[in-house]
Motif scaffolding. Structure first.
Motif, PDB file in Angstrom:
ATOM      1  N   GLY A 142      20.821 -17.923 -26.229  1.00 15.98           N
ATOM      2  CA  GLY A 142      19.438 -18.092 -25.791  1.00 15.98           C
ATOM      3  C   GLY A 142      19.227 -17.627 -24.363  1.00 15.98           C
ATOM      4  N   VAL A 143      20.188 -17.899 -23.473  1.00 20.52           N
ATOM      5  CA  VAL A 143      20.083 -17.473 -22.081  1.00 20.52           C
ATOM      6  C   VAL A 143      20.026 -15.957 -21.985  1.00 20.52           C
ATOM      7  CG1 VAL A 143      21.244 -17.439 -19.849  1.00 20.52           C
ATOM      8  CG2 VAL A 143      21.213 -19.546 -21.202  1.00 20.52           C
ATOM      9  N   GLN A 144      20.941 -15.281 -22.694  1.00 22.52           N
ATOM     10  CA  GLN A 144      20.962 -13.816 -22.649  1.00 22.52           C
ATOM     11  C   GLN A 144      19.721 -13.225 -23.325  1.00 22.52           C
ATOM     12  OE1 GLN A 144      23.040 -12.169 -20.799  1.00 22.52           O
ATOM     13  NE2 GLN A 144      24.140 -14.079 -20.300  1.00 22.52           N
ATOM     14  N   ARG A 145      19.193 -13.902 -24.342  1.00 31.09           N
ATOM     15  CA  ARG A 145      17.975 -13.436 -24.981  1.00 31.09           C
ATOM     16  C   ARG A 145      16.798 -13.491 -24.002  1.00 31.09           C
ATOM     17  NH1 ARG A 145      17.341 -17.139 -28.751  1.00 31.09           N
ATOM     18  NH2 ARG A 145      18.948 -16.232 -30.104  1.00 31.09           N
ATOM     19  N   TYR A 146      16.793 -14.538 -23.177  1.00 32.06           N
ATOM     20  CA  TYR A 146      15.734 -14.645 -22.167  1.00 32.06           C
ATOM     21  C   TYR A 146      15.864 -13.534 -21.130  1.00 32.06           C
ATOM     22  CZ  TYR A 146      13.098 -16.342 -18.171  1.00 32.06           C
ATOM     23  OH  TYR A 146      12.240 -16.434 -17.104  1.00 32.06           O
ATOM     24  N   PHE A 147      17.093 -13.264 -20.654  1.00 36.52           N
ATOM     25  CA  PHE A 147      17.296 -12.191 -19.692  1.00 36.52           C
ATOM     26  C   PHE A 147      16.830 -10.853 -20.265  1.00 36.52           C
ATOM     27  CE2 PHE A 147      21.090 -14.664 -17.720  1.00 36.52           C
ATOM     28  CZ  PHE A 147      20.196 -15.482 -17.055  1.00 36.52           C
ATOM     29  N   SER A 148      17.161 -10.588 -21.509  1.00 32.11           N
ATOM     30  CA  SER A 148      16.755  -9.330 -22.152  1.00 32.11           C
ATOM     31  C   SER A 148      15.234  -9.250 -22.269  1.00 32.11           C
ATOM     32  CB  SER A 148      17.402  -9.208 -23.534  1.00 32.11           C
ATOM     33  OG  SER A 148      18.813  -9.189 -23.435  1.00 32.11           O
ATOM     34  N   ALA A 149      14.598 -10.391 -22.566  1.00 26.25           N
ATOM     35  CA  ALA A 149      13.138 -10.402 -22.676  1.00 26.25           C
ATOM     36  C   ALA A 149      12.492 -10.100 -21.329  1.00 26.25           C
ATOM     37  CB  ALA A 149      12.672 -11.759 -23.195  1.00 26.25           C
ATOM     38  N   ARG A 150      13.062 -10.634 -20.239  1.00 17.92           N
ATOM     39  CA  ARG A 150      12.512 -10.334 -18.913  1.00 17.92           C
ATOM     40  C   ARG A 150      12.722  -8.879 -18.545  1.00 17.92           C
ATOM     41  NH1 ARG A 150       8.734 -12.660 -18.084  1.00 17.92           N
ATOM     42  NH2 ARG A 150       8.797 -12.137 -15.882  1.00 17.92           N
ATOM     43  N   ALA A 151      13.849  -8.305 -18.972  1.00 16.44           N
ATOM     44  CA  ALA A 151      14.136  -6.908 -18.650  1.00 16.44           C
ATOM     45  C   ALA A 151      13.193  -5.952 -19.373  1.00 16.44           C
ATOM     46  CB  ALA A 151      15.586  -6.575 -19.017  1.00 16.44           C
ATOM     47  N   GLU A 152      12.677  -6.357 -20.523  1.00 19.63           N
ATOM     48  CA  GLU A 152      11.764  -5.491 -21.268  1.00 19.63           C
ATOM     49  C   GLU A 152      10.458  -5.255 -20.519  1.00 19.63           C
ATOM     50  OE1 GLU A 152      11.176  -7.169 -25.100  1.00 19.63           O
ATOM     51  OE2 GLU A 152      13.226  -6.748 -25.796  1.00 19.63           O
ATOM     52  N   HIS A 153      10.107  -6.134 -19.601  1.00 17.64           N
ATOM     53  CA  HIS A 153       8.861  -5.967 -18.842  1.00 17.64           C
ATOM     54  C   HIS A 153       8.988  -4.895 -17.761  1.00 17.64           C
ATOM     55  CE1 HIS A 153       6.880  -9.561 -20.539  1.00 17.64           C
ATOM     56  NE2 HIS A 153       8.083 -10.122 -20.504  1.00 17.64           N
ATOM     57  N   LEU A 154      10.203  -4.439 -17.459  1.00 20.13           N
ATOM     58  CA  LEU A 154      10.407  -3.509 -16.344  1.00 20.13           C
ATOM     59  C   LEU A 154       9.997  -2.088 -16.678  1.00 20.13           C
ATOM     60  CD1 LEU A 154      13.868  -4.738 -15.026  1.00 20.13           C
ATOM     61  CD2 LEU A 154      11.605  -5.363 -14.219  1.00 20.13           C
ATOM     62  N   GLY A 155      10.068  -1.698 -17.942  1.00 22.37           N
ATOM     63  CA  GLY A 155       9.725  -0.336 -18.318  1.00 22.37           C
ATOM     64  C   GLY A 155      10.832   0.653 -18.008  1.00 22.37           C
ATOM     65  N   LYS A 156      10.475   1.948 -17.935  1.00 23.80           N
ATOM     66  CA  LYS A 156      11.455   3.004 -17.711  1.00 23.80           C
ATOM     67  C   LYS A 156      11.740   3.178 -16.219  1.00 23.80           C
ATOM     68  CE  LYS A 156      10.223   5.667 -21.855  1.00 23.80           C
ATOM     69  NZ  LYS A 156       9.793   6.971 -22.377  1.00 23.80           N
ATOM     70  N   SER A 157      12.978   3.548 -15.920  1.00 20.49           N
ATOM     71  CA  SER A 157      13.437   3.809 -14.542  1.00 20.49           C
ATOM     72  C   SER A 157      13.050   2.684 -13.586  1.00 20.49           C
ATOM     73  CB  SER A 157      12.888   5.151 -14.037  1.00 20.49           C
ATOM     74  OG  SER A 157      13.262   6.212 -14.885  1.00 20.49           O
ATOM     75  N   PRO A 158      13.442   1.449 -13.887  1.00 19.22           N
ATOM     76  CA  PRO A 158      13.060   0.330 -13.006  1.00 19.22           C
ATOM     77  C   PRO A 158      13.887   0.320 -11.723  1.00 19.22           C
ATOM     78  CG  PRO A 158      14.502  -0.455 -14.733  1.00 19.22           C
ATOM     79  CD  PRO A 158      14.260   1.001 -15.030  1.00 19.22           C
ATOM     80  N   VAL A 159      13.323  -0.272 -10.679  1.00 17.25           N
ATOM     81  CA  VAL A 159      14.028  -0.487  -9.418  1.00 17.25           C
ATOM     82  C   VAL A 159      14.434  -1.955  -9.376  1.00 17.25           C
ATOM     83  CG1 VAL A 159      13.940  -0.319  -6.907  1.00 17.25           C
ATOM     84  CG2 VAL A 159      12.646   1.299  -8.321  1.00 17.25           C
ATOM     85  N   VAL A 160      15.753  -2.207  -9.333  1.00 15.98           N
ATOM     86  CA  VAL A 160      16.286  -3.555  -9.445  1.00 15.98           C
ATOM     87  C   VAL A 160      17.041  -3.900  -8.164  1.00 15.98           C
ATOM     88  CG1 VAL A 160      17.761  -5.096 -10.769  1.00 15.98           C
ATOM     89  CG2 VAL A 160      16.492  -3.297 -11.942  1.00 15.98           C
ATOM     90  N   ALA A 161      16.721  -5.032  -7.570  1.00 14.22           N
ATOM     91  CA  ALA A 161      17.426  -5.507  -6.375  1.00 14.22           C
ATOM     92  C   ALA A 161      18.573  -6.418  -6.783  1.00 14.22           C
ATOM     93  CB  ALA A 161      16.469  -6.236  -5.441  1.00 14.22           C
ATOM     94  N   PHE A 162      19.732  -6.223  -6.159  1.00 17.01           N
ATOM     95  CA  PHE A 162      20.916  -7.041  -6.432  1.00 17.01           C
ATOM     96  C   PHE A 162      21.215  -7.892  -5.205  1.00 17.01           C
ATOM     97  CE2 PHE A 162      25.551  -7.426  -5.814  1.00 17.01           C
ATOM     98  CZ  PHE A 162      25.843  -8.234  -6.890  1.00 17.01           C
ATOM     99  N   ASP A 163      21.390  -9.196  -5.442  1.00 15.03           N
ATOM    100  CA  ASP A 163      21.657 -10.109  -4.329  1.00 15.03           C
ATOM    101  C   ASP A 163      22.744 -11.086  -4.737  1.00 15.03           C
ATOM    102  OD1 ASP A 163      20.987 -11.422  -1.707  1.00 15.03           O
ATOM    103  OD2 ASP A 163      20.525 -13.081  -3.057  1.00 15.03           O
ATOM    104  N   SER A 164      23.626 -11.392  -3.814  1.00 17.06           N
ATOM    105  CA  SER A 164      24.664 -12.388  -4.059  1.00 17.06           C
ATOM    106  C   SER A 164      24.621 -13.432  -2.952  1.00 17.06           C
ATOM    107  CB  SER A 164      26.052 -11.747  -4.126  1.00 17.06           C
ATOM    108  OG  SER A 164      26.442 -11.266  -2.859  1.00 17.06           O
ATOM    109  N   THR A 165      24.736 -14.683  -3.332  1.00 18.14           N
ATOM    110  CA  THR A 165      24.696 -15.803  -2.384  1.00 18.14           C
ATOM    111  C   THR A 165      25.862 -16.739  -2.675  1.00 18.14           C
ATOM    112  OG1 THR A 165      22.288 -15.679  -2.278  1.00 18.14           O
ATOM    113  CG2 THR A 165      23.317 -17.688  -1.477  1.00 18.14           C
ATOM    114  N   THR A 166      26.573 -17.124  -1.635  1.00 17.99           N
ATOM    115  CA  THR A 166      27.683 -18.062  -1.780  1.00 17.99           C
ATOM    116  C   THR A 166      27.234 -19.439  -1.305  1.00 17.99           C
ATOM    117  OG1 THR A 166      29.273 -16.281  -1.380  1.00 17.99           O
ATOM    118  CG2 THR A 166      30.070 -18.522  -1.179  1.00 17.99           C
ATOM    119  N   ILE A 167      27.351 -20.439  -2.165  1.00 19.26           N
ATOM    120  CA  ILE A 167      26.922 -21.795  -1.827  1.00 19.26           C
ATOM    121  C   ILE A 167      28.120 -22.740  -1.871  1.00 19.26           C
ATOM    122  CG2 ILE A 167      24.581 -21.435  -2.684  1.00 19.26           C
ATOM    123  CD1 ILE A 167      25.381 -22.978  -5.195  1.00 19.26           C
TER     124      ILE A 167
END
Length: 439
Positions: free
Chosen positions: A161-186
């Motif tokens: 279900g978690v991965q299905r949600y991620f895939s559903a959010r990715a479908e809204h980006l369309g073609k050639s999306p610009v994606v920001a990558f961030d990492s945080t250590t807590i």
């Protein structure tokens, strides 16, 4: 109270002067009470006002009748925080994606808890049940400790279900999306987190840490996907895991944007090997970046290099072929495992320069060196590590004869070399593979 015994009504006028000089004119109807033998006001109506310095009465604008001047079909209603959050969930598609990825009951609980955290500023969950009484949420029944405890247990085990949600959010980006990558250590006190490790800790509190990786849509600012990793995992492995997740999300030709913590050769090589476009900030002190900067230096401050939307910044781009090398893990195509393999990729280096920023940096640099020179001449011996490096690099000292006076000067050659770095505003690079993106 009995009605007063009145005589004939009298229509008159009353004027009232305000502090700003305006005079308000009222039409007043009075009558006489024979029993009390006093005059009282029956009604009073504002006719207009006489502005200061004039004698003409400006009539009062008549009141609109009910419904007059209203927009046909328009309605007015009171709204609050939960109504706004409900609209955001529907407009962004988050509500639909959550309901499509989890069961209806779990989806309603997830959205209710999310709205509670946003609306209450991140209050603890035990307060949710009482907060829910005054705020309508998608889950209508009370969300007790047992309810959200079972929810977290179910969602944590429902990786599909978690991965299905991620895939559903990715479908809204369309073609050639610009994606920001961030990492945080807590840091964490918990001993139940399997990802908690002794790793890089910004807080330096000695606790175990967890690395949180998040992908954002640069266009909408919404998070697409996230994952947890052990706190001792190096950045290059984080990049590898992120690229694997991008592949699972089926994004078509994404451009990954990172900050200046990911410009190492290994990280860039991972992007290049997988043919993923990337944009990242780079340290100008790297040798091959310095060479590119020196090549662009004569032309970067020209009028043709000025940014059209910000005249205080100049920019230039250079295309180059960069060599990467790696050690083979497996034997393939005539190359044995353990041998070094080299390959080249085309990179675009974007250099930005700000004349205003250069003047401020050089002024601060000069002032810093003058202060250090004065301290050395006063025989100060204790300096910070950073200050001592500047003294060794940019100052010279000598004495005339034995026990002579200390003479402190400047290393002009080293200072001139340092000024070449000072004028850099924001250098960055990206692998373009035939395409140039504005940085």
């Amino acid at each position: 109270m009995s009605k007063p015994i009145t005589g004939k009504n009298h229509v008159g006028e009353r004027r009232e002067k305000r502090p700003n000089g305006d005079i308000y004119v009222y039409e007043r109807i009075t009558a006489y009470n024979e029993k009390t033998r006093k005059t009282y006001t029956v009604s009073q109506k504002l006719k207009g006002k006489i502005k200061s310095g004039t004698q003409k009465i400006v009539p009062t604008r008549p009141k609109k009748r009910k419904g007059e001047g209203s927009i046909p079909g328009a309605t007015r209603q009171h709204t609050g925080l939960t109504d706004i959050l409900e609209w955001v969930g529907k407009a962004s598609g988050i509500d639909d994606d959550v309901y499509a990825s989890f069961s209806e009951g779990d989806a309603a609980k997830i959205l209710s808890i999310a709205r509670y955290w946003i609306g209450s500023g991140g209050n603890t969950l035990p307060r949710l049940e009482s907060w829910q009484v005054m705020h309508p949420l998608p889950y209508h029944e009370g969300i007790t400790e047992d309810v959200y405890g079972n929810l977290f247990k179910n969602v944590g085990r429902n990786e599909e279900g978690v991965q299905r949600y991620f895939s559903a959010r990715a479908e809204h980006l369309g073609k050639s999306p610009v994606v920001a990558f961030d990492s945080t250590t807590i840091s964490t006190y918990s001993e139940n987190q399997s990802e908690a490790r002794q790793g890089f800790n910004k807080a330096q509190d000695g606790l175990n840490t967890i690395k949180l990786l998040t992908l954002y849509s640069v266009k909408s600012g919404e998070p697409i996907a996230f994952s947890k990793q052990p706190g001792n995992v190096p950045d290059v492995i984080s990049i590898e895991n992120t690229l694997t997740q991008l592949k699972c999300l089926h994004l078509e030709k994404p451009l990954v944007v990172t900050d200046n913590g990911y410009y190492s050769q290994k990280n860039m090589m991972e992007f290049s090997l997988r043919n993923v476009k990337f944009l990242t900030l780079v340290d100008p002190n790297i040798t091959w970046i310095r060479e590119t900067v020196d090549a662009l230096r004569p032309s970067i401050a020209s009028m043709s290099s000025t940014c059209p939307f910000d005249p205080s910044i100049c920019g230039a781009t250079s295309c180059l072929t960069h060599q990467f090398s790696k050690v083979r893990q497996r034997s393939r195509n005539g190359t044995a495992a353990g041998e070094k393999e080299t390959f080249s990729r085309r990179l675009y280096v974007h250099i930005y320069y700000s004349p205003d920023n250069e003047a401020k940096k050089e002024l601060a640099f000069r002032k810093d060196l003058l202060d250090l020179k004065m301290l050395v001449e006063e025989n100060t011996t204790e300096f910070t590590e950073s200050a001592q490096r500047k003294i060794d690099k940019y100052l010279t000292s000598s004495r005339k004869g034995r026990g002579g006076q200390l003479k402190v000067g400047f290393n002009d050659e080293a200072i001139a070399e340092a000024k070449k770095i000072l004028w850099l505003f924001r250098p960055c690079q990206q692998s373009g593979y035939g395409h140039i993106y504005s940085a």
